[in-house]
Scaffold this motif. Structure first.
Motif, PDB file in Angstrom:
ATOM      1  N   ILE A  53       0.832  -1.219   0.000  1.00  0.00           N
ATOM      2  CA  ILE A  53       0.000   0.000   0.000  1.00  0.00           C
ATOM      3  C   ILE A  53       0.860   1.261   0.000  1.00  0.00           C
ATOM      4  N   LYS A  54       2.063   1.185   0.544  1.00  0.00           N
ATOM      5  CA  LYS A  54       2.956   2.361   0.559  1.00  0.00           C
ATOM      6  C   LYS A  54       3.753   2.536  -0.735  1.00  0.00           C
ATOM      7  N   ASN A  55       3.707   1.539  -1.612  1.00  0.00           N
ATOM      8  CA  ASN A  55       4.614   1.468  -2.773  1.00  0.00           C
ATOM      9  C   ASN A  55       6.058   1.532  -2.308  1.00  0.00           C
ATOM     10  N   PRO A 141       6.189   1.536   9.372  1.00  0.00           N
ATOM     11  CA  PRO A 141       6.849   2.702   8.792  1.00  0.00           C
ATOM     12  C   PRO A 141       5.951   3.915   9.019  1.00  0.00           C
ATOM     13  N   SER A 142       6.416   5.077   8.615  1.00  0.00           N
ATOM     14  CA  SER A 142       5.565   6.262   8.695  1.00  0.00           C
ATOM     15  C   SER A 142       4.366   6.081   7.765  1.00  0.00           C
ATOM     16  N   ALA A 143       3.233   6.691   8.146  1.00  0.00           N
ATOM     17  CA  ALA A 143       1.981   6.487   7.411  1.00  0.00           C
ATOM     18  C   ALA A 143       1.879   7.471   6.240  1.00  0.00           C
ATOM     19  N   ASN A 144       2.650   7.183   5.200  1.00  0.00           N
ATOM     20  CA  ASN A 144       2.608   8.006   3.986  1.00  0.00           C
ATOM     21  C   ASN A 144       2.997   7.100   2.819  1.00  0.00           C
ATOM     22  N   ILE A 145       2.675   7.556   1.598  1.00  0.00           N
ATOM     23  CA  ILE A 145       3.144   6.823   0.419  1.00  0.00           C
ATOM     24  C   ILE A 145       4.660   7.061   0.327  1.00  0.00           C
ATOM     25  N   ILE A 227      16.306  10.878  -2.076  1.00  0.00           N
ATOM     26  CA  ILE A 227      14.980  11.400  -2.400  1.00  0.00           C
ATOM     27  C   ILE A 227      13.962  10.852  -1.400  1.00  0.00           C
ATOM     28  N   HIS A 228      13.361  11.742  -0.654  1.00  0.00           N
ATOM     29  CA  HIS A 228      12.491  11.283   0.426  1.00  0.00           C
ATOM     30  C   HIS A 228      11.741  12.472   1.007  1.00  0.00           C
ATOM     31  N   TYR A 229      10.707  12.209   1.789  1.00  0.00           N
ATOM     32  CA  TYR A 229      10.030  13.238   2.585  1.00  0.00           C
ATOM     33  C   TYR A 229       9.616  14.444   1.724  1.00  0.00           C
TER      34      TYR A 229
HETATM   35 MG    MG Z   1       9.068   7.246   6.345  1.00  0.00          MG
END
Ligand code: MG
Ligand code: TXA
Length: 320
Positions: A53-55, A141-145, A227-229
């Motif tokens: 779901i997070k890819n 993990p953090s709740a984001n894609i 590449i992140h956040y």
């Molecule tokens: Mg994260």
């Protein structure tokens, strides 16, 4: 920590969440850092659901959340350095990468078959209540894609997550920046990701700790790609002027001005306040009428170092 919640609602929702977790499904829950997307850490299928779901690339390992150190000791080896850090910072925003014991029941899918796993004991009443109601740790993990902004309020959650996963609302996260990740599995401890605990505070406990430059992170910690956040809009950091059409993420007092939208992380230059507002303000700017985000310089010490780490990664995606 302030959480304005109706007690009965919380109890009912925690019960629902526990049922879902026991069934091998996922829940979004609050922690003191950012919201987590959690599943049973001993259930390979639940872990697969998180990645899907997070890819999220399979080589980016998940953090395993425990209710107490005894449960960590059952599954992992802890050396003197790990104990010193644990004693000072757990429960709290510290993730220790530890070596798993052969007898551990944690799914190998959580860490892409590697025996080194990030572990933490969160300091949040709802997260701890969840962990006390189940006989297994929570992989979260953090709740984001993947690569997108973390969530510190439930209105930050993407539609895909909100529509498909049960959410426990705990209000705005207390810190607002993720945990600090340290490899404490040998005698050369390294900070793999700066977070809500500062380098300065860790050095008080482990003076010889090394902070890995973000450019070398990817070799050490597979998930630490540059590449992140990232917001969806282009982002420019350390600006000395704001371009036409840009929104402004400001800090302290200066002459910067946006004609569209301006938010100040901390007018009084308080880095804790800035950390707490960081993702919230980026989400607001990302959803505003501006065509890009200009960010004022943030001092590079204490939590400012963590904020700058996230800003560098957030701005990198747009130059690639
Ligand atoms: Mg994260
Ligand atoms: O505050 C937090 O840490 C939040 C809350 C929900 O606990 N979680 C979080 O998880 O930020 P996540 O997956 O978004 O970020 C964890 C980072 C990963 O990017 C990964 O690089 C690093 O921690 N990490 C996790 N396990 C690791 C391991 N075994 N070895 C090296 N790095 C690891």
């Amino acid at each position: 920590m302030k959480h304005i919640l109706n007690k009965n609602d919380v109890e009912i929702n925690i019960k629902k969440a526990l049922k879902i977790l026991k069934n091998g499904d996922l829940v979004i829950f609050p922690t003191e850092t950012v919201y987590g997307l959690g599943g049973n850490a001993t259930n390979g299928n639940a872990i697969k659901k998180i990645y899907r779901i997070k890819n999220r690339p399979i080589n980016n390992p998940l953090i395993c959340h425990f209710k107490n150190i005894e449960n960590i000791e059952k599954n992992f080896f802890l050396n003197d350095i790990a104990y010193k850090l644990a004693k000072k910072f757990w429960p709290g925003p510290l993730t220790l990468v530890l070596e798993k014991k052969d007898s551990s029941t944690i799914s190998t899918k959580l860490s892409n078959q590697q025996k080194f796993v990030g572990c933490r004991i969160p300091n949040h009443p709802i997260a701890l209540k969840l962990l006390s109601g189940i006989p297994f740790p929570i992989a979260a993990p953090s709740a984001n894609i993947s690569t997108k902004l973390s969530s510190t309020k439930i209105n930050h959650l993407s539609k895909k997550l909100k529509d498909n996963i049960f959410v426990l609302d705990g209000g705005k996260s207390f810190y607002g920046l993720e945990s600090t990740v340290i490899n404490a599995s040998n005698n050369n401890p390294k900070i793999l990701r700066l977070g809500s605990i500062t380098l300065e505070d860790i050095k008080k406990i482990i003076p010889n700790i090394v902070l890995k430059n973000y450019k070398t992170f990817s070799n050490l910690s597979p998930g630490q790609q540059i590449i992140h956040y990232s917001p969806n809009l282009p982002i420019r950091i350390n600006v000395n002027s704001v371009l036409k059409g840009e929104g402004l993420l400001n800090f302290g007092t200066n002459n910067l001005k946006s004609e569209i939208i301006e938010l100040n992380l901390s007018p009084t230059e308080n880095l804790e306040e800035a950390g707490n507002n960081f993702y919230d303000y980026l989400h607001i700017l990302d959803n505003s009428q501006c065509n890009g985000i200009a960010v004022a310089p943030v001092p590079n010490h204490n939590l400012g170092k963590t904020i700058n780490d996230r800003l560098i990664r957030a701005s990198t995606i747009n130059s690639n």
